[in-house]
Design a protein around this motif. Structure first.
Motif, PDB file in Angstrom:
ATOM      1  N   GLN A  99       0.842  -1.196   0.000  1.00  0.00           N
ATOM      2  CA  GLN A  99       0.000   0.000   0.000  1.00  0.00           C
ATOM      3  C   GLN A  99       0.881   1.253   0.000  1.00  0.00           C
ATOM      4  O   GLN A  99       1.830   1.362   0.779  1.00  0.00           O
ATOM      5  N   VAL A 100       0.541   2.193  -0.870  1.00  0.00           N
ATOM      6  CA  VAL A 100       1.316   3.415  -1.005  1.00  0.00           C
ATOM      7  C   VAL A 100       0.982   4.364   0.149  1.00  0.00           C
ATOM      8  O   VAL A 100      -0.159   4.763   0.317  1.00  0.00           O
ATOM      9  N   LYS A 101       1.976   4.679   0.942  1.00  0.00           N
ATOM     10  CA  LYS A 101       1.834   5.641   2.035  1.00  0.00           C
ATOM     11  C   LYS A 101       2.449   6.982   1.662  1.00  0.00           C
ATOM     12  O   LYS A 101       1.930   8.029   2.037  1.00  0.00           O
ATOM     13  N   GLY A 102       3.554   6.927   0.913  1.00  0.00           N
ATOM     14  CA  GLY A 102       4.256   8.148   0.549  1.00  0.00           C
ATOM     15  C   GLY A 102       5.010   8.738   1.723  1.00  0.00           C
ATOM     16  O   GLY A 102       4.776   8.376   2.886  1.00  0.00           O
ATOM     17  N   MET A 103       5.898   9.649   1.449  1.00  0.00           N
ATOM     18  CA  MET A 103       6.606  10.389   2.485  1.00  0.00           C
ATOM     19  C   MET A 103       6.818  11.820   1.995  1.00  0.00           C
ATOM     20  O   MET A 103       7.276  12.043   0.874  1.00  0.00           O
ATOM     21  N   THR A 104       6.414  12.764   2.835  1.00  0.00           N
ATOM     22  CA  THR A 104       6.558  14.172   2.464  1.00  0.00           C
ATOM     23  C   THR A 104       8.024  14.562   2.531  1.00  0.00           C
ATOM     24  O   THR A 104       8.696  14.323   3.542  1.00  0.00           O
ATOM     25  N   LEU A 105       8.500  15.176   1.453  1.00  0.00           N
ATOM     26  CA  LEU A 105       9.918  15.525   1.355  1.00  0.00           C
ATOM     27  C   LEU A 105      10.066  16.909   0.741  1.00  0.00           C
ATOM     28  O   LEU A 105       9.459  17.209  -0.294  1.00  0.00           O
ATOM     29  N   THR A 106      10.867  17.732   1.367  1.00  0.00           N
ATOM     30  CA  THR A 106      11.253  19.001   0.761  1.00  0.00           C
ATOM     31  C   THR A 106      12.425  18.747  -0.189  1.00  0.00           C
ATOM     32  O   THR A 106      12.984  17.651  -0.231  1.00  0.00           O
ATOM     33  N   ARG A 107      12.784  19.760  -0.950  1.00  0.00           N
ATOM     34  CA  ARG A 107      13.920  19.617  -1.854  1.00  0.00           C
ATOM     35  C   ARG A 107      15.201  19.302  -1.085  1.00  0.00           C
ATOM     36  O   ARG A 107      16.029  18.514  -1.516  1.00  0.00           O
ATOM     37  N   TYR A 108      15.332  19.906   0.112  1.00  0.00           N
ATOM     38  CA  TYR A 108      16.517  19.660   0.919  1.00  0.00           C
ATOM     39  C   TYR A 108      16.556  18.220   1.428  1.00  0.00           C
ATOM     40  O   TYR A 108      17.625  17.604   1.503  1.00  0.00           O
ATOM     41  N   ILE A 152       6.750  20.799 -10.321  1.00  0.00           N
ATOM     42  CA  ILE A 152       6.443  21.091  -8.928  1.00  0.00           C
ATOM     43  C   ILE A 152       7.305  22.268  -8.489  1.00  0.00           C
ATOM     44  O   ILE A 152       8.533  22.168  -8.382  1.00  0.00           O
ATOM     45  N   ASP A 153       6.660  23.401  -8.258  1.00  0.00           N
ATOM     46  CA  ASP A 153       7.379  24.598  -7.855  1.00  0.00           C
ATOM     47  C   ASP A 153       7.594  24.584  -6.349  1.00  0.00           C
ATOM     48  O   ASP A 153       6.658  24.372  -5.567  1.00  0.00           O
ATOM     49  N   GLU A 154       8.795  24.822  -5.943  1.00  0.00           N
ATOM     50  CA  GLU A 154       9.136  24.883  -4.527  1.00  0.00           C
ATOM     51  C   GLU A 154      10.271  25.886  -4.354  1.00  0.00           C
ATOM     52  O   GLU A 154      11.264  25.842  -5.085  1.00  0.00           O
ATOM     53  N   PHE A 155      10.106  26.761  -3.393  1.00  0.00           N
ATOM     54  CA  PHE A 155      11.150  27.756  -3.159  1.00  0.00           C
ATOM     55  C   PHE A 155      12.382  27.072  -2.586  1.00  0.00           C
ATOM     56  O   PHE A 155      12.302  26.346  -1.586  1.00  0.00           O
ATOM     57  N   VAL A 156      13.498  27.274  -3.243  1.00  0.00           N
ATOM     58  CA  VAL A 156      14.758  26.674  -2.810  1.00  0.00           C
ATOM     59  C   VAL A 156      15.805  27.776  -2.726  1.00  0.00           C
ATOM     60  O   VAL A 156      16.039  28.512  -3.694  1.00  0.00           O
ATOM     61  N   ASP A 157      16.411  27.878  -1.571  1.00  0.00           N
ATOM     62  CA  ASP A 157      17.477  28.855  -1.359  1.00  0.00           C
ATOM     63  C   ASP A 157      18.810  28.201  -1.734  1.00  0.00           C
ATOM     64  O   ASP A 157      19.231  27.245  -1.069  1.00  0.00           O
ATOM     65  N   SER A 170      21.478   8.700  13.496  1.00  0.00           N
ATOM     66  CA  SER A 170      20.022   8.630  13.669  1.00  0.00           C
ATOM     67  C   SER A 170      19.416   9.966  14.066  1.00  0.00           C
ATOM     68  O   SER A 170      18.188  10.109  14.054  1.00  0.00           O
ATOM     69  N   ASN A 171      20.242  10.946  14.416  1.00  0.00           N
ATOM     70  CA  ASN A 171      19.717  12.262  14.785  1.00  0.00           C
ATOM     71  C   ASN A 171      19.187  12.992  13.551  1.00  0.00           C
ATOM     72  O   ASN A 171      19.612  12.726  12.428  1.00  0.00           O
ATOM     73  N   TYR A 172      18.292  13.937  13.787  1.00  0.00           N
ATOM     74  CA  TYR A 172      17.718  14.698  12.691  1.00  0.00           C
ATOM     75  C   TYR A 172      18.760  15.626  12.082  1.00  0.00           C
ATOM     76  O   TYR A 172      19.581  16.210  12.775  1.00  0.00           O
ATOM     77  N   CYS A 173      18.697  15.739  10.758  1.00  0.00           N
ATOM     78  CA  CYS A 173      19.555  16.679  10.042  1.00  0.00           C
ATOM     79  C   CYS A 173      18.850  18.036  10.010  1.00  0.00           C
ATOM     80  O   CYS A 173      17.651  18.153  10.319  1.00  0.00           O
ATOM     81  N   TRP A 174      19.571  19.086   9.615  1.00  0.00           N
ATOM     82  CA  TRP A 174      18.968  20.424   9.552  1.00  0.00           C
ATOM     83  C   TRP A 174      17.820  20.463   8.550  1.00  0.00           C
ATOM     84  O   TRP A 174      16.853  21.232   8.719  1.00  0.00           O
ATOM     85  N   CYS A 175      17.892  19.615   7.497  1.00  0.00           N
ATOM     86  CA  CYS A 175      16.825  19.607   6.502  1.00  0.00           C
ATOM     87  C   CYS A 175      15.526  19.058   7.095  1.00  0.00           C
ATOM     88  O   CYS A 175      14.433  19.483   6.699  1.00  0.00           O
ATOM     89  N   ASP A 176      15.630  18.130   8.058  1.00  0.00           N
ATOM     90  CA  ASP A 176      14.431  17.608   8.721  1.00  0.00           C
ATOM     91  C   ASP A 176      13.822  18.663   9.649  1.00  0.00           C
ATOM     92  O   ASP A 176      12.596  18.796   9.738  1.00  0.00           O
TER      93      ASP A 176
END
Length: 308
Positions: A99-108, A152-157, A170-176
């Protein structure tokens, strides 16, 4: 001890600033749909994006009362598909039942996945060349009636995108952290299924060694050890961990299989040449050449040649 090893590795994105995503308006997944194929030799489903074994959080590791950990790194599946020689596709964002759940991801965050893959596969023994795998981010829409934009337009710096990513931990990265801050203010990123394609072994395309004396490298796929120095082999829908004796048997089997097929091909070619010789009334005369037996005595051995 390997799982508890704390790393502090920062890696910069080795990509250009423009997006590398390639998809068409007809390429997407629908949230909740079930993928047509099941997990098998060429397909693997993952509900997480822990690429390296060092990415697995402590709560997903085997505890004192558990027989095995509840989560395996993506690198284990990649190693099994590489060593099998058949390749395959790993789907991140798809449950075990398909089953497709997907995962939300930014460009980073998508950059982070590519960086983590590059770092992890570069620590394999031998390192995995970029030509043996590729990554595609396929959008996930909520229903079939939703229209997927051509782009898909997304603002990227660009300056922020060039920051170092923290991998192999296992710690979160700045992108998370950045993605969480966007969600808190209502800016939800696009959901994706991440397809990691492991390309099958093709001797004419992938060269293991340039040494002309290294004859095995021209047709046998190399066996890779993962970043944790483990050797896995894909069988059915599972990864088998190979010991040294398993590796020896696998190599012997592959060499025997290769030369068996080669002998059969030569025999078929010889039969075709015989038929061609008879068609053109060419007699096959057995020439004589000398061969030495076990006692060192020269013997005459006949082998066919074509003469008119």
């Amino acid at each position: 001890a390997l799982h508890n090893w704390e790393l502090s590795i920062n890696v910069r994105l080795p990509l250009k600033m423009e997006s590398r995503e390639k998809y068409s308006k007809d390429t997407y997944y629908v949230l909740g749909q079930t993928i047509s194929h099941e997990e098998d030799l060429l397909h693997e489903f993952k509900g997480h994006r822990n690429i390296s074994i060092h990415d697995i959080p402590s709560h997903a590791l085997a505890s004192a009362g558990a027989k095995e950990r509840t989560r395996n790194a993506v690198s284990v599946s990649i190693g099994g598909m590489l060593n099998s020689g058949h390749g395959g596709t790993i789907y991140l964002g798809v449950a075990d039942n398909g089953q497709v759940k997907g995962m939300t991801l930014t460009r980073y965050q998508k950059d982070h996945i590519e960086v983590s893959l590059s770092w992890t596969l570069g620590r394999y023994t031998p390192p995995v060349p970029e030509s043996r795998y590729s990554v595609i981010f396929v959008p996930v829409i909520s229903n079939k009636n939703q229209t997927l934009p051509q782009k898909i337009d997304e603002f990227v710096d660009p300056k922020r995108r060039s920051q170092l990513h923290h991998v192999a931990q296992s710690n979160y990265c700045w992108c998370d952290t950045d993605a969480k801050a966007r969600k808190d203010i209502g800016k939800l990123p696009m959901a994706y299924v991440v397809e990691i394609h492991v390309h099958p072994w093709e001797p004419h395309r992938f060269k293991v060694s340039t040494d002309p004396l290294d004859t095995l490298s021209s047709f046998l796929p190399p066996l890779h050890l993962t970043e944790a120095s483990a050797c896995f082999f894909r069988q059915s829908c599972r990864q088998l961990r190979l010991c040294l004796e398993d590796v020896r048997r696998l190599l012997v089997h592959r060499v025997q299989e290769h030369y068996t097929l080669k002998v059969e091909a030569l025999q078929n070619e010889y039969k075709a040449l015989q038929c061609l010789a008879q068609k053109h009334s060419i007699k096959i005369l057995p020439p004589v050449h000398h061969n030495t037996d076990d006692r060192g005595t020269k013997r005459c051995v006949e082998s066919p040649v074509f003469t008119r």
